[in-house]
Design a protein around this motif. Structure first.
Motif, PDB file in Angstrom:
ATOM      1  N   UNK A  23       0.811  -1.214   0.000  1.00  0.00           N
ATOM      2  CA  UNK A  23       0.000   0.000   0.000  1.00  0.00           C
ATOM      3  C   UNK A  23       0.848   1.268   0.000  1.00  0.00           C
ATOM      4  N   UNK A  24       2.021   1.232   0.648  1.00  0.00           N
ATOM      5  CA  UNK A  24       2.860   2.417   0.789  1.00  0.00           C
ATOM      6  C   UNK A  24       3.556   2.406   2.127  1.00  0.00           C
ATOM      7  N   UNK A  45     -10.219   2.112  12.583  1.00  0.00           N
ATOM      8  CA  UNK A  45     -10.482   3.339  11.846  1.00  0.00           C
ATOM      9  C   UNK A  45      -9.185   3.985  11.377  1.00  0.00           C
ATOM     10  N   UNK A  46      -8.177   4.005  12.245  1.00  0.00           N
ATOM     11  CA  UNK A  46      -6.906   4.634  11.872  1.00  0.00           C
ATOM     12  C   UNK A  46      -6.219   3.859  10.757  1.00  0.00           C
ATOM     13  N   UNK A  47      -6.202   2.539  10.871  1.00  0.00           N
ATOM     14  CA  UNK A  47      -5.585   1.720   9.818  1.00  0.00           C
ATOM     15  C   UNK A  47      -6.301   1.948   8.492  1.00  0.00           C
ATOM     16  N   UNK A  48      -7.634   1.973   8.522  1.00  0.00           N
ATOM     17  CA  UNK A  48      -8.397   2.235   7.298  1.00  0.00           C
ATOM     18  C   UNK A  48      -8.066   3.614   6.733  1.00  0.00           C
ATOM     19  N   UNK A  49      -7.913   4.595   7.623  1.00  0.00           N
ATOM     20  CA  UNK A  49      -7.585   5.958   7.183  1.00  0.00           C
ATOM     21  C   UNK A  49      -6.229   6.005   6.493  1.00  0.00           C
ATOM     22  N   UNK A  50      -5.225   5.320   7.073  1.00  0.00           N
ATOM     23  CA  UNK A  50      -3.889   5.296   6.479  1.00  0.00           C
ATOM     24  C   UNK A  50      -3.918   4.598   5.120  1.00  0.00           C
ATOM     25  N   UNK A  51      -4.567   3.447   5.049  1.00  0.00           N
ATOM     26  CA  UNK A  51      -4.613   2.703   3.793  1.00  0.00           C
ATOM     27  C   UNK A  51      -5.332   3.510   2.716  1.00  0.00           C
ATOM     28  N   UNK A  52      -6.448   4.110   3.074  1.00  0.00           N
ATOM     29  CA  UNK A  52      -7.196   4.926   2.106  1.00  0.00           C
ATOM     30  C   UNK A  52      -6.351   6.097   1.616  1.00  0.00           C
ATOM     31  N   UNK A  53      -5.645   6.732   2.530  1.00  0.00           N
ATOM     32  CA  UNK A  53      -4.796   7.863   2.158  1.00  0.00           C
ATOM     33  C   UNK A  53      -3.673   7.417   1.215  1.00  0.00           C
ATOM     34  N   UNK A 111       3.063   5.973  -1.941  1.00  0.00           N
ATOM     35  CA  UNK A 111       3.204   7.225  -1.213  1.00  0.00           C
ATOM     36  C   UNK A 111       3.686   7.033   0.210  1.00  0.00           C
ATOM     37  N   UNK A 112       3.851   8.156   0.878  1.00  0.00           N
ATOM     38  CA  UNK A 112       4.346   8.225   2.256  1.00  0.00           C
ATOM     39  C   UNK A 112       3.350   8.998   3.106  1.00  0.00           C
ATOM     40  N   UNK A 113       3.071   8.473   4.280  1.00  0.00           N
ATOM     41  CA  UNK A 113       2.278   9.181   5.284  1.00  0.00           C
ATOM     42  C   UNK A 113       3.121   9.323   6.537  1.00  0.00           C
ATOM     43  N   UNK A 114       3.278  10.561   7.000  1.00  0.00           N
ATOM     44  CA  UNK A 114       3.984  10.846   8.255  1.00  0.00           C
ATOM     45  C   UNK A 114       2.970  11.381   9.252  1.00  0.00           C
ATOM     46  N   UNK A 115       2.776  10.664  10.342  1.00  0.00           N
ATOM     47  CA  UNK A 115       1.918  11.118  11.437  1.00  0.00           C
ATOM     48  C   UNK A 115       2.808  11.437  12.630  1.00  0.00           C
ATOM     49  N   UNK A 116       2.654  12.614  13.194  1.00  0.00           N
ATOM     50  CA  UNK A 116       3.553  13.062  14.266  1.00  0.00           C
ATOM     51  C   UNK A 116       2.750  13.604  15.436  1.00  0.00           C
ATOM     52  N   UNK A 151      -0.944  -2.215  11.155  1.00  0.00           N
ATOM     53  CA  UNK A 151      -0.602  -1.618   9.864  1.00  0.00           C
ATOM     54  C   UNK A 151       0.166  -2.575   8.949  1.00  0.00           C
ATOM     55  N   UNK A 152       1.223  -3.264   9.435  1.00  0.00           N
ATOM     56  CA  UNK A 152       1.892  -4.223   8.535  1.00  0.00           C
ATOM     57  C   UNK A 152       0.964  -5.316   8.042  1.00  0.00           C
ATOM     58  N   UNK A 153       0.028  -5.739   8.881  1.00  0.00           N
ATOM     59  CA  UNK A 153      -0.918  -6.761   8.460  1.00  0.00           C
ATOM     60  C   UNK A 153      -1.829  -6.255   7.345  1.00  0.00           C
ATOM     61  N   UNK A 154      -1.970  -4.924   7.259  1.00  0.00           N
ATOM     62  CA  UNK A 154      -2.802  -4.329   6.213  1.00  0.00           C
ATOM     63  C   UNK A 154      -1.987  -3.981   4.969  1.00  0.00           C
ATOM     64  N   UNK A 155      -0.724  -4.417   4.918  1.00  0.00           N
ATOM     65  CA  UNK A 155       0.093  -4.190   3.739  1.00  0.00           C
ATOM     66  C   UNK A 155       0.827  -2.875   3.708  1.00  0.00           C
ATOM     67  N   UNK A 156       1.012  -2.256   4.875  1.00  0.00           N
ATOM     68  CA  UNK A 156       1.680  -0.955   4.964  1.00  0.00           C
ATOM     69  C   UNK A 156       3.082  -1.139   5.534  1.00  0.00           C
ATOM     70  N   UNK A 157       4.072  -0.564   4.865  1.00  0.00           N
ATOM     71  CA  UNK A 157       5.433  -0.557   5.413  1.00  0.00           C
ATOM     72  C   UNK A 157       5.470   0.446   6.567  1.00  0.00           C
ATOM     73  N   UNK A 158       5.858  -0.021   7.743  1.00  0.00           N
ATOM     74  CA  UNK A 158       6.021   0.849   8.910  1.00  0.00           C
ATOM     75  C   UNK A 158       7.515   1.022   9.145  1.00  0.00           C
ATOM     76  N   UNK A 159       7.977   2.261   9.104  1.00  0.00           N
ATOM     77  CA  UNK A 159       9.410   2.481   9.225  1.00  0.00           C
ATOM     78  C   UNK A 159       9.684   3.867   9.796  1.00  0.00           C
ATOM     79  N   UNK A 160      10.952   4.234   9.803  1.00  0.00           N
ATOM     80  CA  UNK A 160      11.403   5.527  10.317  1.00  0.00           C
ATOM     81  C   UNK A 160      11.552   6.522   9.167  1.00  0.00           C
TER      82      UNK A 160
END
Length: 496
Positions: free
Chosen positions: A5-6, A299-307, A319-324, A348-357
């Motif tokens: 997903x990103x 809800x948050x995971x869905x929001x990140x994936x949709x974004x 794409x990249x999403x930065x939440x701070x 998030x990783x289970x939803x196909x999102x790379x979680x990193x720094x």
């Protein structure tokens, strides 16, 4: 790790001003110890558990030098240990007074106090730096540093700005044997040209708020003609959790931050409703809060994936999403926050999102072209008004004068070739006076009297030391020694 997903980067900013020896309740050391118990201990605990599972590049963690100094300070360590003991006693007292569902809550509080005390006595007994260093050395987190006392950098003279940043980065290197390549610019404050200061001090990346990039936060960007990179906070995602008007922590089922049972010093109520008086709030129900939390994780995971899917359609690439967020949100302000944080980092990783720094995002190729940034911050209006507005005009004027006197002291002829403890302490007091927290608290009318007093107090201490150093060196040495007992976060600070 999947990145179908990103990419998602969570950035936590850990900061409190220097509070040791400067009041206790309701503002002062109590603020530090609440955040320590309810945010720093549980967040570090979940990071350690992820480390034990082999997770790396999990999130980006900013720790300001002035906070790190307090979490290592022998006085603060002793006082926090006593605070933990009082927390257990308050829970025992609540157990003897509360009935029904609240009696169960008192038992939960008691167990939490015991667990926090055990964690502190075993892992934290030598301070925060050894704990944090293990997470940094193992690449569990990417560490962000910052200027020494968290000043609003756009309002600083260039020499003062450089010195504050250099002092802060040196302090982190001394504590952790690691000089951060990135910083959390205090309040995300930026003025055009500041990237030159960053480049000169070895800073390669920093944070700005999303509007600084006109909302185009899908990749990091180089700033101006420099090689310094900025990351923009994605407000569409970030504000799902915490916004000026709404967000998860305000849900009716979550524990209410503002409502106290003052007889026992604990918080027995749930939010219940925005306009419900404290006396009318319903008792806190952990089961209801837990069920609500699961929904907010989804809800948050869905929001990140949709974004991320939207960004991919718009840009033709992942794409990249930065939440701070402030670290203190998780546990201190939002009681359920640490549990939400852990659940999101697992989901998030289970939803196909790379979680990193942030470092990992650059390695994954999320770097766009250069950008010219406007003067900006993450405060109200996304400009400088919180720290440079009408409500704090007198403080801005006072800080401008303080900087002139600070530079005059630095430029004055000085016969000593060795360090001067009087000048070192004078510079320390000036930096503490310039903390961004004081103007923020005045503008937001949050303990404004305390904030004004602190800014004035440190300025007066600087002026007294500067005057005595020129007229009565012996008395100046004695005064500096007294002030070091109250405010001495940076033993390495050298006024030369």
């Amino acid at each position: 790790m999947s990145d179908e997903e990103g990419t998602f980067c969570l950035v936590l900013h850990s900061h409190l001003p220097w509070l040791a020896h400067h009041g206790t309740w309701p503002v002062g050391e109590e603020w530090l110890y609440q955040a320590w118990a309810h945010s720093y201990l549980p967040v570090v605990d979940l990071l350690r558990r992820f480390a034990d599972e082999g997770r790396r590049d999990l999130l980006t963690l900013g720790v300001t030098p002035v906070l790190a100094a307090q979490l290592d300070d022998p006085y603060c360590l002793r006082a926090f240990h006593e605070w933990l003991g009082h927390w257990r006693l308050r829970a025992e007292h609540a157990g003897s007074l509360w009935r029904g569902r609240l009696a169960d809550l008192a038992a939960v509080e008691y167990r939490a106090a015991l667990a926090a005390t055990e964690e502190f006595e075993t892992r934290w007994r030598h301070g925060f730096s050894p704990v944090l260093r293990s997470l940094v050395d193992d690449d569990v987190v990417e560490l962000l540093g910052g200027p020494a006392t968290h000043p609003f950098q756009p309002l600083l003279d260039e020499r003062v700005r450089s010195f504050a940043l250099r002092t802060g980065l040196a302090d982190t290197a001394l504590r952790l044997d690691h000089r951060p390549a990135g910083i959390w610019a205090p309040e995300c404050g930026y003025a055009p040209g500041m990237e030159a200061t960053y480049a000169a001090e070895g800073v390669r990346r920093f944070l700005v708020d999303g509007p600084s990039l006109r909302g185009d936060t899908a990749a990091a960007r180089t700033v101006g003609s420099s090689e310094v990179v900025c990351f923009g906070r994605d407000l569409e995602v970030t504000y799902r959790v915490w916004s000026p008007k709404a967000g998860y922590p305000g849900h009716a089922h979550y524990r209410d931050f503002h409502t106290w049972d003052h007889e026992v010093g604990l918080k027995p109520a749930r939010v219940t409703g925005k306009h419900v008086e404290p006396a009318d709030k319903a008792p806190y129900d952990p089961a209801a809060a837990s069920a609500t939390l699961r929904g907010h994780v989804d809800d948050f995971v869905d929001t990140v994936v949709t974004r991320l899917r939207t960004l991919r359609r718009e840009h033709g690439r992942r794409g990249l999403v930065v939440a701070a967020y402030d670290t203190e949100l998780f546990g201190h302000w939002w009681h359920e926050g640490p549990a939400w944080l852990e659940a999101v980092l697992r989901a998030l990783p289970e939803a196909g999102v790379r979680v990193t720094t942030l470092r990992g995002a650059l390695a994954a190729g999320h770097l766009g072209g250069p950008v010219e940034l406007p003067a900006s911050s993450w405060g109200s209006g996304k400009d400088w008004r919180v720290w440079d507005g009408e409500q704090v005009a007198d403080m801005v004027e006072a800080n401008t004068g303080l900087q002139r006197r600070l530079l005059a002291l630095a430029d004055a002829p000085h016969v000593r070739t060795s360090r001067d403890p009087v000048r070192d302490q004078a510079v320390t007091e000036a930096l503490l006076a310039l903390s961004s927290d004081w103007a923020f608290m005045v503008t937001k009318d949050s303990a404004a009297d305390y904030a004004r007093r602190r800014a004035r107090q440190h300025t007066e201490r600087f002026d007294r030391l500067a005057a005595l150093s020129a007229t009565d060196p012996a008395r100046a040495l004695a005064e500096a020694a007294n002030l070091r007992e109250l405010s001495h976060p940076f033993g390495h600070l050298d006024a030369r």
